[in-house]
Motif scaffolding. Structure first.
Motif, short mmCIF file in Angstrom:
data_model
loop_
_atom_site.label_atom_id
_atom_site.label_comp_id
_atom_site.label_asym_id
_atom_site.label_seq_id
_atom_site.Cartn_x
_atom_site.Cartn_y
_atom_site.Cartn_z
N GLU A 34 0.69 -1.11 0.06
CA GLU A 34 -0.07 -0.07 -0.15
C GLU A 34 0.93 1.16 -0.05
OE1 GLU A 34 -3.08 0.11 2.97
OE2 GLU A 34 -3.22 -2.00 2.93
N THR A 35 0.25 2.44 -0.26
CA THR A 35 0.88 3.61 -0.31
C THR A 35 0.17 4.52 0.77
OG1 THR A 35 1.42 3.60 -2.85
CG2 THR A 35 1.69 5.91 -1.28
N VAL A 70 2.86 0.63 9.09
CA VAL A 70 2.92 0.32 7.67
C VAL A 70 3.28 -1.18 7.54
CG1 VAL A 70 3.53 2.49 6.74
CG2 VAL A 70 5.37 1.10 7.58
N ARG A 71 3.54 -1.94 6.57
CA ARG A 71 3.99 -3.11 6.34
C ARG A 71 5.17 -3.11 5.52
NH1 ARG A 71 0.60 -7.45 8.09
NH2 ARG A 71 -1.56 -6.69 8.64
N ASP A 72 5.92 -4.08 5.51
CA ASP A 72 7.19 -4.15 4.91
C ASP A 72 6.83 -4.26 3.34
OD1 ASP A 72 9.74 -5.05 3.69
OD2 ASP A 72 9.46 -7.04 4.30
N GLY A 73 7.12 -3.49 2.62
CA GLY A 73 6.99 -3.32 1.12
C GLY A 73 5.95 -2.21 0.81
N ASP A 74 5.49 -1.49 1.83
CA ASP A 74 4.64 -0.22 1.86
C ASP A 74 5.66 0.78 1.54
OD1 ASP A 74 2.51 -1.93 2.39
OD2 ASP A 74 2.04 -1.09 4.32
N GLU A 127 11.77 -1.65 2.63
CA GLU A 127 12.18 -2.68 1.70
C GLU A 127 12.95 -3.67 2.50
OE1 GLU A 127 13.97 -1.87 -2.04
OE2 GLU A 127 13.54 0.29 -1.92
N ASN A 128 12.34 -4.76 2.79
CA ASN A 128 12.72 -6.03 3.51
C ASN A 128 13.29 -5.51 4.90
OD1 ASN A 128 12.66 -7.73 1.30
ND2 ASN A 128 14.51 -6.78 0.40
N GLN A 129 12.35 -4.86 5.52
CA GLN A 129 12.52 -4.35 7.06
C GLN A 129 11.19 -4.52 7.53
OE1 GLN A 129 14.37 -0.17 6.00
NE2 GLN A 129 15.01 -0.76 8.34
N GLU A 130 11.15 -4.97 8.92
CA GLU A 130 10.24 -5.36 9.81
C GLU A 130 10.58 -5.04 11.30
OE1 GLU A 130 8.88 -9.62 10.23
OE2 GLU A 130 8.96 -9.10 7.85
N GLY A 131 9.52 -4.41 12.08
CA GLY A 131 9.91 -4.26 13.42
C GLY A 131 9.37 -2.68 13.83
N ILE A 151 5.87 1.89 13.18
CA ILE A 151 5.90 0.45 13.33
C ILE A 151 5.69 -0.18 11.99
CG2 ILE A 151 4.51 -1.36 14.29
CD1 ILE A 151 3.68 0.65 16.46
N ILE A 152 6.58 -1.13 11.56
CA ILE A 152 6.52 -2.02 10.32
C ILE A 152 6.17 -3.55 10.64
CG2 ILE A 152 7.88 -2.57 8.40
CD1 ILE A 152 9.82 -0.32 8.98
N TYR A 153 5.00 -3.82 10.04
CA TYR A 153 4.39 -5.00 10.34
C TYR A 153 5.09 -5.82 9.26
CZ TYR A 153 1.14 -2.79 13.45
OH TYR A 153 0.76 -1.94 14.56
N PRO A 154 5.02 -7.32 9.25
CA PRO A 154 5.75 -8.11 8.17
C PRO A 154 4.46 -8.02 7.27
CG PRO A 154 5.54 -9.37 10.56
CD PRO A 154 4.83 -7.96 10.69
N ARG A 155 4.66 -8.54 5.81
CA ARG A 155 3.87 -8.48 4.87
C ARG A 155 2.57 -9.34 5.10
NH1 ARG A 155 6.50 -7.15 -0.44
NH2 ARG A 155 8.79 -6.60 0.26
#
Length: 577
Positions: A34-35, A70-74, A127-131, A151-155
């Motif tokens: 998502e954006t 957000v989620r990883d990839g957003d 990009e390839n981050q979560e936590g 906060i970065i949730y997993p995909r």
């Protein structure tokens, strides 16, 4: 000569199906990205703490500022509108910003500041981050009140590597001055003395029960018996490492910065400015009210804020006091003493990656950086501008170079535009003079030189940095933060680093991955990373008083080959100096 025949074993239908499922899942993960669009209005708003109301710089009128989820990839698109009286920039602490230094935010490093009445839109992709990460102002001392959780949730469809918690709670630890923090910094810059220490620590913006006029607003976290909670702890404090604990509850550490860790259980964590720590807490105690609390871990021979901030973990089934109709007094945690380096060291040593990781073993750049304080002599020691020790002015440096931020252009813009005269690329890889770094240092070595010096790295080169604390003025734990990168912490110890003895003890199997790491007071810490993100990236102590004094430098990572190894063009609305 017999030709090699490309005979293909017939795939089973199950293999083909599995490959198709994996491919579809990959496409789905891309389509799920998502954006997120946000507007951050930087503005002064009345904020009352410690009995007094101050016109405080906030984002969208909130202190602390908004939490970004957000989620990883957003992708995040955040328009920063400066309605405050000061220049401002925003930094997304720990985000890699691959090939995109223009969104990183440090003032006069990757951008010129957003001036009052102007705006700038930060655009970047996770990009390839979560936590757990966070965002904050990176322009003088605005960071004291301009910050929030990221906060970065997993995909979608990707689980945590630990049991799913019932709820998640961001815990932002901060510092509060009973005056304008910008004035605190301004006075320190004028006098050359250390800045006044804070008047309170805070949890999610509130000082807690132990400060005047604060108990009514103490933050409370209601929980159900038996549930597991993920606490996302962020040290947003300006100048202080902190011990944090929850009365009678164990904390299971499962992540630091934006990386998972081997789980381990502790009663207290030590967290430096800039660092984040994810811990699992199980509500397994008798129903009641329990303080979570934080106070200083102080390693320098210097004044510090020796107060304690609190919030309350409150079981929903906790009994009330029948006589007064009020809940019982919360139980207080046992926190280490402010100078308990043994506990801090033992805690840090337990943090490791969950599995074996790929650490660079062949090193192209073996760097040795002394980090610490210094004193600049004054021609008129008795002047109002020389109020440091013995009529001097405080300074700080890496390898005896006290970093000077440019003012005519940002480093990244000057480099991209080919503008000469803004910086040089001769930052020393080792100290110009070798000495007993943690011993009795000659006063002739206490005064650093000044300069805007960068260290150049070729794309893809491997780097080892040993940060060596010095005893100049005082030993201290310096939380060193590298923009644009994570790194592996392969070793640490006390005293002077000895490469022939200490390198053999490095952990290159499962060292922790971080973006901020402290130097043990009177000791050293070693990190490794590969320079695969082109651009100019600031390295600095996250104690903001030390950053003001020059404890910083920058890496210039050159472009590699092709578009995916090259800095992208700057956005059209990038602020100009």
């Amino acid at each position: 000569m017999e030709l090699l025949k490309l005979t293909v074993k017939p795939w089973s239908s199950s293999c083909l199906l599995l490959g198709l499922v994996v491919f579809i899942a990959f496409l789905a993960s891309l389509s799920d990205a998502e954006t997120h669009y946000h507007e951050f209005v930087v503005q002064a708003k009345p904020v009352k703490r410690l009995c007094r109301t101050h016109n405080t710089i906030t984002v969208n009128g909130q202190y602390p500022g908004p939490t970004l989820e957000v989620r990883d990839g957003d992708t995040l698109v955040i328009k920063a509108i400066n309605n405050a009286q000061y220049n401002v920039t925003l930094h997304w602490h720990g985000i890699h910003q691959l090939r995109n230094p223009w969104a990183d935010g440090p003032e006069y490093v990757t951008q010129c500041p957003i001036r009052p009445g102007q705006s700038y839109t930060y655009r970047f992709t996770i990009e390839n981050q979560e936590g757990t990460l966070w965002w904050h102002a990176h322009s003088r001392w605005l960071r004291a009140t301009v910050y929030g959780a990221l906060i970065i949730y997993p995909r979608l469809g990707v689980p945590y590597p630990f049991p799913m918690p019932k709820k998640e709670i961001p815990i932002l630890l901060g510092e509060w001055w009973d005056r304008n923090p910008m004035d605190v910094q301004k006075l320190a810059i004028f006098t050359g003395a250390a800045p006044n220490v804070s008047d309170a620590y805070t949890i999610n913006g509130q000082p807690g029960d132990l400060y005047r006029c604060s108990s009514k607003a103490t933050v409370r976290f209601p929980v159900d018996s038996g549930e597991t909670i993920l606490l996302r702890v962020i040290n947003s404090a300006m100048n202080q490492e902190l011990f944090f604990g929850v009365a009678n509850h164990k904390l299971t550490v499962v992540g630091v910065d934006s990386s998972y860790t081997k789980p381990f259980t502790t009663s207290v964590i030590m967290i430096g400015p800039g660092q984040t720590t994810n811990v699992l807490l199980r509500a397994d105690q008798p129903p009641g009210r329990y303080y979570m609390a934080a106070h200083a871990y102080n390693t320098a021979n210097a004044p510090f804020d020796n107060t304690t901030t609190t919030a309350i973990l409150e079981y929903k089934s906790a009994p009330c006091n029948a006589k007064k109709g009020k809940s019982s007094t919360p139980i207080f945690p046992q926190l280490p003493g402010f100078n308990d380096t043994d506990t801090a060291t033992a805690y840090t040593a337990q943090v490791k990656s969950p599995t074996q990781v790929k650490v660079p073993t062949v090193i192209d750049h073996n760097l040795f950086f002394t980090v610490g304080l210094g004193l600049n002599n004054c021609s008129n020691p008795n002047s109002p501008r020389c109020q440091g020790p013995n009529g001097t002015r405080f300074a700080a440096s890496i390898n005896n170079v006290s970093f000077v931020f440019p003012r005519t252009n940002s480093l990244m813009q000057a480099y991209y535009q080919g503008q000469p005269g803004v910086f040089t690329t001769d930052f020393p890889p080792v100290p110009p003079v070798q000495f007993d770094y943690t011993g009795n240092v000659s006063r002739g070595l206490w005064q650093p030189s000044k300069g805007t010096k960068l260290y150049k790295l070729k794309y893809g080169s491997t780097v080892q940095i040993v940060f060596q604390d010095t005893s100049i003025v005082t030993v201290e734990d310096h939380p060193m933060h590298l923009h644009g990168y994570d790194f592996y912490v392969v070793g640490m110890g006390f005293g002077n680093f000895n490469p022939s003895r200490d390198t053999a003890k490095f952990n290159i199997i499962d060292p922790p991955k971080r973006n901020t790491i402290g130097t043990p007071p009177g000791g050293w810490v070693a990190i490794r990373f590969a320079a695969t993100n082109p651009g100019i990236w600031l390295l600095h102590c996250h104690i903001d008083a030390h950053l003001t004094w020059g404890l910083a430098m920058s890496f210039l990572v050159e472009n590699g080959v092709g578009k995916l190894q090259t800095v992208q063009p700057p956005p059209l609305d990038l602020p100009r100096c």
